[in-house]
Write an enzyme that holds these catalytic residues in place. Structure first.
Site, PDB file in Angstrom:
ATOM      1  N   HIS A 156     -33.682 -14.665   9.213  1.00 28.01           N
ATOM      2  CA  HIS A 156     -33.446 -16.115   9.373  1.00 28.01           C
ATOM      3  C   HIS A 156     -32.262 -16.583   8.531  1.00 28.01           C
ATOM      4  CE1 HIS A 156     -37.612 -16.222  10.992  1.00 28.01           C
ATOM      5  NE2 HIS A 156     -37.857 -15.379  10.003  1.00 28.01           N
ATOM      6  N   SER A 277      -3.046 -21.401   7.369  1.00 26.34           N
ATOM      7  CA  SER A 277      -3.113 -22.700   8.034  1.00 26.34           C
ATOM      8  C   SER A 277      -1.746 -23.344   7.984  1.00 26.34           C
ATOM      9  CB  SER A 277      -4.136 -23.584   7.322  1.00 26.34           C
ATOM     10  OG  SER A 277      -3.840 -24.953   7.536  1.00 26.34           O
ATOM     11  N   LYS A 283      -5.397 -21.795   2.604  1.00 33.22           N
ATOM     12  CA  LYS A 283      -6.268 -21.145   3.582  1.00 33.22           C
ATOM     13  C   LYS A 283      -5.922 -19.702   3.896  1.00 33.22           C
ATOM     14  CE  LYS A 283      -8.764 -23.259   6.348  1.00 33.22           C
ATOM     15  NZ  LYS A 283     -10.203 -23.238   6.513  1.00 33.22           N
ATOM     16  N   GLU A 290     -12.998 -14.070  14.405  1.00 35.69           N
ATOM     17  CA  GLU A 290     -13.369 -15.183  15.289  1.00 35.69           C
ATOM     18  C   GLU A 290     -12.934 -14.917  16.725  1.00 35.69           C
ATOM     19  OE1 GLU A 290     -12.808 -19.234  13.111  1.00 35.69           O
ATOM     20  OE2 GLU A 290     -11.510 -17.780  12.179  1.00 35.69           O
TER      21      GLU A 290
END
Ligand code: ARG
Length: 459
Positions: A156, A277, A283, A290
């Site tokens: 979980h 970024s 970043k 992804e």
């Protein structure tokens, strides 16, 4: 220029319709398979005296020279000739003259395209297996270095029990090894020759299908000509194996993304596999992971495409089936690229062992072991569960881990606790004592790694 099939036509094809129905834009990538298939067919026609041997030889030479020219980028295909099969046939006749017109004896584009596609997907399966094998090797390498690197295992997404990075990596090894087996299995059914099925009801020429299969290095021939030209299961199997494999990649990506957040901070991706970024200077984003996760949806879509294309088709060939290639090629390209990127990303990533260890010390991951300690001292498991539950509540209220409590504090809940409880619930003990096959104990994981290396060696 007349169409190769133009005899019974009075009008030429509408220009837009011609482009619409042409497949050369995406099936030209099967040129090698198409030419090898034609060479096998021509040799067989010659050997069976269906065409003169000299003609067969001339055809084979012509086809070889076309292959060389395409390889060297010297050939431009034309939409006018629809697909790779007719483009090659046209080139052949231009090159060797009328003898080229004998190549298509006893053959149809229907058994030809099924042959080309099978040969191509057999190659794709091999390439996919190769990339998966590399990825599995990387997982085993990381596991081998980390059989003692303690980390948290979750259910979980809540801290559950301690394990090791080695154990965790080998979980993914198992998934990807099953993927390898799926591709190996799918390749077996792909590796049969449809050539000889003709348009759908075979042919009256005394062809030797076994000879053509041998020439092409295929393991057998299809057993029914109607099925041979209608079957695209082999591509659907490749697509389903790809979808399962992408699902595995995507799960790993999800964890890579989580672990490389500041909150987890257990994994640092190499700059080579991260991006920045345009506005936020600090970043460093896990874009590769992804993107692999995103491309999983795309590959599922490819599977759905072909399943849906095939679902209502009557036997035998229907032009709908030309829609089999783009989705299948897209899935193969996507999967192979994702496997390659995942391999590089994992090889270059750095695991923060201190943080992995520290994280496993938080969130009461040793609570099961505390309960087991009381069971070993004679308590029923359900009672021990309740005792440790109360201990955990007390710990939360006092901001402590179980092993940070004094023996007196522990004894408020479990009077028979002794000094040896600390040893019994240390993270090392939690991991080392789980020495059943499949468990995280370093000895067990080392044994798993040994087996894994043998499995990879046997491929
Ligand atoms: N380009 C076609 C395909 O990919 C080849 C087979 C065409 N056969 C036919 N009878 N139109 O499916």
């Amino acid at each position: 220029m007349a169409k190769l099939w133009g005899g019974r036509f009075e009008q030429s094809t509408d220009e837009f319709a011609e482009g619409f129905q042409s497949s050369i834009g995406f099936d030209s990538r099967m040129y090698r398979e198409d030419i090898m298939g034609s060479i096998a067919h021509a040799k067989m026609l010659g050997a069976q005296r269906i065409i003169p041997i000299e003609d067969a030889e001339q055809i084979v030479e012509g086809l070889k020279s076309i292959l060389e020219d395409i390889d060297a980028g010297r050939v431009e295909f034309s939409v006018h000739d629809e697909d790779i099969h007719m483009n090659v046939e046209r080139l052949l006749t231009e090159r060797i003259g009328d003898t080229g017109k004998k190549l298509h004896t006893g053959r149809s584009r229907n058994d030809q395209v099924a042959t080309d596609f099978r040969l191509y997907m057999k190659r794709m399966a091999d390439e996919t297996i190769g990339k998966l094998t590399q990825l599995c090797g990387t997982l085993v390498d990381i596991a081998e270095e980390n059989t003692d690197t303690i980390m948290t295992a979750y259910t979980h997404l809540q801290k559950a029990q301690p394990t090791t990075l080695g154990h965790y990596m080998m979980a993914y090894f198992e998934m990807f090894y099953r993927d390898i087996q799926r591709f190996v299995d799918c390749k077996k059914r792909t590796d049969v020759l449809p050539l000889g099925a003709g348009a759908l009801c075979a042919t009256t020429y005394p062809i030797d299908r076994e000879m053509a299969a041998r020439e092409l290095g295929m393991s057998g021939i299809t057993r029914n000509s109607l099925d041979a030209v209608s079957d695209r299961d082999f591509a659907i199997e490749y697509l389903s194996a790809s979808s399962v494999c992408m699902m595995h990649l995507s799960r790993l990506c999800e964890e890579i993304i989580l672990f490389s957040t500041n909150e987890y901070g257990t994994l640092r991706l190499s700059d080579a596999y991260s991006t920045g970024s345009s506005i936020m200077p600090q970043k460093k984003n896990p874009d590769m992971a992804e993107l692999i996760r995103g491309k999983t949806g795309r590959v599922y879509g490819d599977l759905m495409t072909l399943l849906t294309v095939m679902k209502g088709l009557p036997l035998a060939y229907n032009k709908d089936m030309q829609e089999d290639k783009e989705c299948t090629f897209d899935a193969a390209d996507t999967l192979k690229a994702c496997l390659e990127v995942m391999n590089g990303m994992l090889k270059t990533a750095e695991w923060n062992k201190e943080r992995l260890r520290a994280g496993a010390g938080l969130g009461f991951t040793n609570a099961t072991d505390a309960a087991d300690y009381f069971v070993k001292n004679g308590m029923a498991f359900r009672d021990a569960h309740a005792v440790v539950g109360h201990l955990v509540l007390y710990c939360e209220q006092h901001g402590k881990a179980i092993d940070e409590l004094s023996l007196d504090e522990i004894r408020q809940f479990a009077p028979d606790a002794r000094e040896d409880i600390y040893e019994a619930i240390s993270l090392e003990t939690c991991v080392n004592m789980r020495s059943v096959p499949g468990g995280p104990a370093p000895d067990m994981v080392r044994e798993h790694i040994r087996q894994a290396k043998m499995l990879l060696g046997d491929l």
